[in-house]
Design an enzyme around this catalytic site. Sequence first.
Site, PDB file in Angstrom:
ATOM      1  N   ASP A  82      -2.703  -6.486  -0.615  1.00  0.00           N
ATOM      2  CA  ASP A  82      -2.396  -5.175  -0.253  1.00  0.00           C
ATOM      3  C   ASP A  82      -3.351  -4.134  -1.056  1.00  0.00           C
ATOM      4  O   ASP A  82      -3.812  -4.417  -2.092  1.00  0.00           O
ATOM      5  CB  ASP A  82      -0.884  -4.892  -0.926  1.00  0.00           C
ATOM      6  CG  ASP A  82      -0.161  -3.953  -0.655  1.00  0.00           C
ATOM      7  OD1 ASP A  82      -0.362  -3.583   0.616  1.00  0.00           O
ATOM      8  OD2 ASP A  82       0.624  -3.317  -1.039  1.00  0.00           O
ATOM      9  N   GLY A 182       5.626   4.597  -5.043  1.00  0.00           N
ATOM     10  CA  GLY A 182       6.530   4.786  -6.400  1.00  0.00           C
ATOM     11  C   GLY A 182       7.760   5.525  -5.822  1.00  0.00           C
ATOM     12  O   GLY A 182       8.316   5.371  -4.835  1.00  0.00           O
ATOM     13  N   HIS A 215       4.232   2.424   4.549  1.00  0.00           N
ATOM     14  CA  HIS A 215       4.137   2.191   3.395  1.00  0.00           C
ATOM     15  C   HIS A 215       5.076   3.063   2.457  1.00  0.00           C
ATOM     16  O   HIS A 215       5.659   3.846   3.302  1.00  0.00           O
ATOM     17  CB  HIS A 215       2.787   2.570   2.781  1.00  0.00           C
ATOM     18  CG  HIS A 215       1.662   1.490   3.035  1.00  0.00           C
ATOM     19  ND1 HIS A 215       0.961   0.744   2.169  1.00  0.00           N
ATOM     20  CD2 HIS A 215       1.203   0.829   4.122  1.00  0.00           C
ATOM     21  CE1 HIS A 215       0.290  -0.075   2.691  1.00  0.00           C
ATOM     22  NE2 HIS A 215       0.238   0.148   4.031  1.00  0.00           N
ATOM     23  N   GLY A 216       5.353   2.682   1.429  1.00  0.00           N
ATOM     24  CA  GLY A 216       6.232   3.450   0.319  1.00  0.00           C
ATOM     25  C   GLY A 216       7.624   3.357   0.898  1.00  0.00           C
ATOM     26  O   GLY A 216       8.500   4.285   0.649  1.00  0.00           O
ATOM     27  N   VAL A 238       7.888  -2.698   0.294  1.00  0.00           N
ATOM     28  CA  VAL A 238       8.361  -2.416  -0.670  1.00  0.00           C
ATOM     29  C   VAL A 238       7.877  -2.745  -2.062  1.00  0.00           C
ATOM     30  O   VAL A 238       7.484  -4.259  -2.173  1.00  0.00           O
ATOM     31  CB  VAL A 238       9.839  -2.800  -0.651  1.00  0.00           C
ATOM     32  CG1 VAL A 238      10.840  -2.580  -1.729  1.00  0.00           C
ATOM     33  CG2 VAL A 238      10.699  -2.757   0.665  1.00  0.00           C
TER      34      VAL A 238
HETATM   35  P1  13P Z   1       6.638   1.442  -2.949  1.00  0.00           P
HETATM   36  O1  13P Z   1       6.010   0.964  -4.212  1.00  0.00           O
HETATM   37  O2  13P Z   1       7.010   2.996  -2.975  1.00  0.00           O
HETATM   38  O3  13P Z   1       7.743   0.589  -2.482  1.00  0.00           O
HETATM   39  O4  13P Z   1       5.372   1.292  -1.709  1.00  0.00           O
HETATM   40  C1  13P Z   1       5.206   0.090  -1.529  1.00  0.00           C
HETATM   41  C2  13P Z   1       3.929   0.014  -0.658  1.00  0.00           C
HETATM   42  O5  13P Z   1       3.754   0.699   0.023  1.00  0.00           O
HETATM   43  C3  13P Z   1       2.881  -1.130  -0.912  1.00  0.00           C
HETATM   44  O6  13P Z   1       1.754  -1.258  -0.128  1.00  0.00           O
END
Ligand code: 13P
Length: 291
Positions: A82, A182, A215-216, A238
């Site tokens: 990642d 985050g 993402h996120g 996640v």
């Molecule tokens: P979060 O940490 O917000 O779950 O996002 C994960 C992510 O996009 C990893 O690439």
Amino acid sequence: MSIVNAKEIMVKAAKEKYAVGAFNITDLVQMEAVVDVAIAMKSPLIIQTSVKPSKFLGVDVLVAIYRTIAEKAPIPICLHLDHCTEIEHCKKCADAGYTNIMIDASKQPYEENIRQTKEVVDYCHKVGNISVEGELGTVSGVEDQIKVSEDETQLANPQQAVEFVERTGLDIFAPAIGTAHGVYKTKNPKVDFERLGKINQLMNGKTIKTPLVVHGGTGLPEDYIKKLIEMGGAKLNVSTELKRTLIDAEYEYIAAHREEYDPGKVDEAVRDAIRKAVGHWIDMVGSAGKA
Ligand code: 13P
């Protein structure tokens, strides 16, 4: 059946309108817990490691564990690197046996992002059955060693996204659409669903060529997740939630059993908590029964 790259499971997901959960893990207990629950729910799975854990645990060690687990699993499992900003580390992970690599040159100027992304794509395609993910625009928040402030956030331009994918030869694409790494500061984060839909229509209108990544994931409301999938999201990342789940489960167990010195019991508490969290995500992204 079990060792796959991300693109092949995402094409199926995009066609059938669900997403594959992509879960960042930092240790073996988490990895096994994520796999256990995906098997129990007959779901395809993407295991992710950020750069720091991949260096701390060792790329070869991670790949050896992944292969051992995935080869005998009755579901397709991908191992993804990642947000890697270092081309050499991308290549090292590709050589070792990761099956999806994310080169993240999104903070670079556009032409440099293309140059670096294409270099990793060309390399991985030569190595073998590896798909490559790239990003355009910037996702705010903190992920591993990458920090992007809200002021620096830039959403992906749909026309430029198409050109970016064509010029780099990317297999899967992560457009910045307002989701953040985050914990969200508000219950209703500002996510540009239409932008994702537009990119998907331009890129995958007739056939799914380059499935899209969101993402996120941590903290996104369930109705957002459904809408993101409807708009073309086929991989949902996640990370923060699983880090928090691990630390909280360890802390709570140890605080309640301060006189006990049995690491296996702490691991069991972590495993159970991670299984529960991941099971909820598999339900939300609709991938249960799709393996
Ligand atoms: P979060 O940490 O917000 O779950 O996002 C994960 C992510 O996009 C990893 O690439």
